[in-house]
Design an enzyme around this catalytic site. Structure first.
Site, PDB file in Angstrom:
ATOM      1  N   LYS A  93       0.835  -1.196   0.000  1.00 37.63           N
ATOM      2  CA  LYS A  93       0.000   0.000   0.000  1.00 37.63           C
ATOM      3  C   LYS A  93       0.876   1.255   0.000  1.00 37.63           C
ATOM      4  O   LYS A  93       1.873   1.326   0.725  1.00 37.63           O
ATOM      5  CB  LYS A  93      -0.909  -0.012   1.232  1.00 37.63           C
ATOM      6  CG  LYS A  93      -1.892   1.133   1.315  1.00 37.63           C
ATOM      7  CD  LYS A  93      -2.785   0.971   2.541  1.00 37.63           C
ATOM      8  CE  LYS A  93      -3.802   2.091   2.662  1.00 37.63           C
ATOM      9  NZ  LYS A  93      -4.709   1.917   3.814  1.00 37.63           N
ATOM     10  N   SER A 168      -9.141   2.536   2.465  1.00 37.90           N
ATOM     11  CA  SER A 168      -8.092   3.187   1.717  1.00 37.90           C
ATOM     12  C   SER A 168      -7.074   2.228   1.113  1.00 37.90           C
ATOM     13  O   SER A 168      -6.160   2.648   0.419  1.00 37.90           O
ATOM     14  CB  SER A 168      -7.358   4.172   2.636  1.00 37.90           C
ATOM     15  OG  SER A 168      -6.788   3.507   3.753  1.00 37.90           O
ATOM     16  N   SER A 192     -10.479   0.145   6.444  1.00 37.41           N
ATOM     17  CA  SER A 192      -9.642   0.278   5.245  1.00 37.41           C
ATOM     18  C   SER A 192      -8.943  -0.998   4.800  1.00 37.41           C
ATOM     19  O   SER A 192      -8.405  -1.048   3.693  1.00 37.41           O
ATOM     20  CB  SER A 192      -8.593   1.378   5.451  1.00 37.41           C
ATOM     21  OG  SER A 192      -9.201   2.645   5.433  1.00 37.41           O
TER      22      SER A 192
END
Length: 499
Positions: A93, A168, A192
């Site tokens: 990420k 996210s 997320s």
């Protein structure tokens, strides 16, 4: 397979075992010399280059360094070295620091920030032999269940390009679902990890609060600190890979303790579905839930009953979900508003002053939380401790709690300003961020929660379940996820990506 037993790759396509293999599958192929680490890396690079144009998930690509690391992995394998992820390509990420790659959190002001060292979780998978292909997309300041920003653009859901992959950690969920890597690292304060898993049909695990050290996962320019809500955790296409990654990354941070030591988590409570005591919760007092999501959870419950599990649909021990949601909204905004500029904070103060004392809507709770005093925060923290004790009592009677990760499957892209955004749920227009009520179930008390795919909606979109477990008993929801995967099925590739 070629006649000599080696795997034949073809521009990153055509071999399901490579595209969607587990880390164990790929490690076995490397050990058996069916493929080299360089060939495996080139296979995933070719697949990303061929298929990611429409998805836009791997937005920071580090292919040359990945090939160099793969060559080094091949040399290590030839010497007989053995490391848990030696030669396995992965993606990370974007919000994690990776030495030599930008960390922006989707904020244009940070587009030139390049850290000099890896985040701790990244360092641990790299030390285990992982090959980092690149970094995956995120929303601006990680503040959305979509993944778009002005630096890298919009990431699309491979199940439906017109829909969000979640956020996210949405870039990672899309990349895993499309077969660009077997595992990734993500983070979670408002779902997320779990929301993208639900939207893209993969697995993710929100660990017990602070189980995995977050060092190196922070907004550029800010001081690292321990959160009272946020976690970092693993993402994969199988429950086994989640637990494998948890074991690799969950030891305490030696830079804080001064010593390195292993953390021994309790074993899973049970090894068979028939032994599990399960509470199913599919309705929330403050928000409707899509009929398709409820139906998928109901089908799972029926299957569990047939498998011999003890399944309940209600319990007086379940904490007050409305009170918990309101508490979460206050604590969350207290954590986020500390970064606000003075004018934004002053606007929040004026907004709160104008609110009716009788307004206990989730929006009002968020406003109150953004300007709460330390005394008020301390009172909220005491309420959280009470909530944790209530969950402890519940887990004397149950082993896992099943609930939706979110109230709907993946929604269409919506880039309107967040305060103006609404979503239709079960025929009702709801405030976009009121959806936080389902992720918060595990977040506020700091409990572990595993997201696992359990089926498809009538329109063909993935639906997942959130498996909440007892504090520090992360292996219990992970084991339960592995059992339902084995008994009822798990990840399936999106249409168009299976070959």
């Amino acid at each position: 397979m070629a006649s000599e037993g080696r795997i034949v790759t073809g521009q990153g396509r055509g071999d399901y075992a490579l595209n969607f293999g587990t880390t164990q599958d790929l490690t076995a192929a490397l050990a058996a010399k069916k493929i080299s680490a360089l060939e495996l890396t080139d296979h995933f690079i070719a697949r990303i280059e061929a298929l990611d144009g429409k998805i836009n998930s791997v937005v920071v690509r580090d292919f040359e360094r990945a090939r160099a690391a793969a060559k080094a992995a091949d040399a290590a394998l030839a010497r007989g070295e053995s490391r848990p992820l030696l030669g396995i390509p992965i993606v990370i990420k974007e919000s994690f620091d990776v030495a030599g790659l930008p960390t922006t959190w989707g904020v244009p002001a940070f587009k030139d920030f390049v850290p000099k060292e890896d985040a701790l979780m990244v360092a641990r998978v790299r030390a285990a032999g992982a090959i980092i292909l690149g970094k995956t997309n995120v929303p601006y300041v990680l503040g959305d269940w979509q993944s778009f920003n002005d630096i890298y653009g919009t990431t699309n859901n491979p199940w439906d390009l017109g829909r969000s992959p979640g956020g996210s950690s949405g870039g990672s969920s899309a990349a895993l679902a499309a077969g660009f890597a077997p595992i990734s690292l993500g983070s979670d304060i408002g779902g997320s990890l779990r929301v993208p898993a639900h939207y893209c049909g993969i697995y993710a695990h929100k660990p017990t609060l602070n189980l995995i050290p977050p060092r190196g996962h922070r907004l550029p320019g800010t001081v690292q600190r321990t959160s009272d809500l946020a976690v970092v955790g693993p993402m994969a296409r199988t429950a086994a890979d989640l637990e494998f990654l948890l074991d690799l990354t969950s030891d305490p941070d030696e830079s804080r303790t001064g010593i390195a030591y292993r953390l021994a988590l309790p074993k899973a409570r049970h090894a068979a579905l028939k032994d599990f005591r399960v509470l199913v919760v599919d309705e929330h007092p403050l928000l409707p839930t899509d009929a398709g999501v409820r139906s998928a959870l109901d089908r799972l419950a029926q299957r569990l009953v047939k498998a011999g599990a003890k399944v309940a649909r209600s319990s007086p021990l379940l904490p007050d979900l409305a009170a918990s949601a309101r508490l979460y909204m206050r604590l969350l905004m207290a954590a986020l508003s500390e970064r606000w500029p003075d004018e934004t904070y002053q606007h929040a103060q004026a907004t709160v002053a104008a609110l009716s004392p009788d307004d206990h809507s989730l929006l009002a709770e968020r406003w109150h939380g953004s300007v709460m005093s330390h005394r008020e925060w301390a009172a909220g923290d005491m309420a959280r401790i009470t909530l944790q004790q209530q969950w402890m009592e519940l887990f004397r009677e149950f082993d896992v709690v099943l609930c939706p990760p979110m109230p709907t499957p993946a929604f269409p892209h919506d880039h309107t300003p967040v305060p103006e955004r609404h979503l239709e749920i079960a025929g009702k227009q709801c405030s976009f961020f009121d959806q936080l009520v389902w992720p918060e179930v595990a977040t506020t008390p700091g409990l572990p929660a595993t997201a696992a795919p359990i089926g498809l909606s009538d329109s063909g979109l993935p639906i997942g379940v959130q498996i909440v477990g007892p504090y520090l008993e992360d292996r219990t929801p992970l084991a339960f996820a592995a059992l339902i995967e084995r008994e009822f099925g798990g990840f399936v590739p999106p249409p168009g990506y299976a070959d």
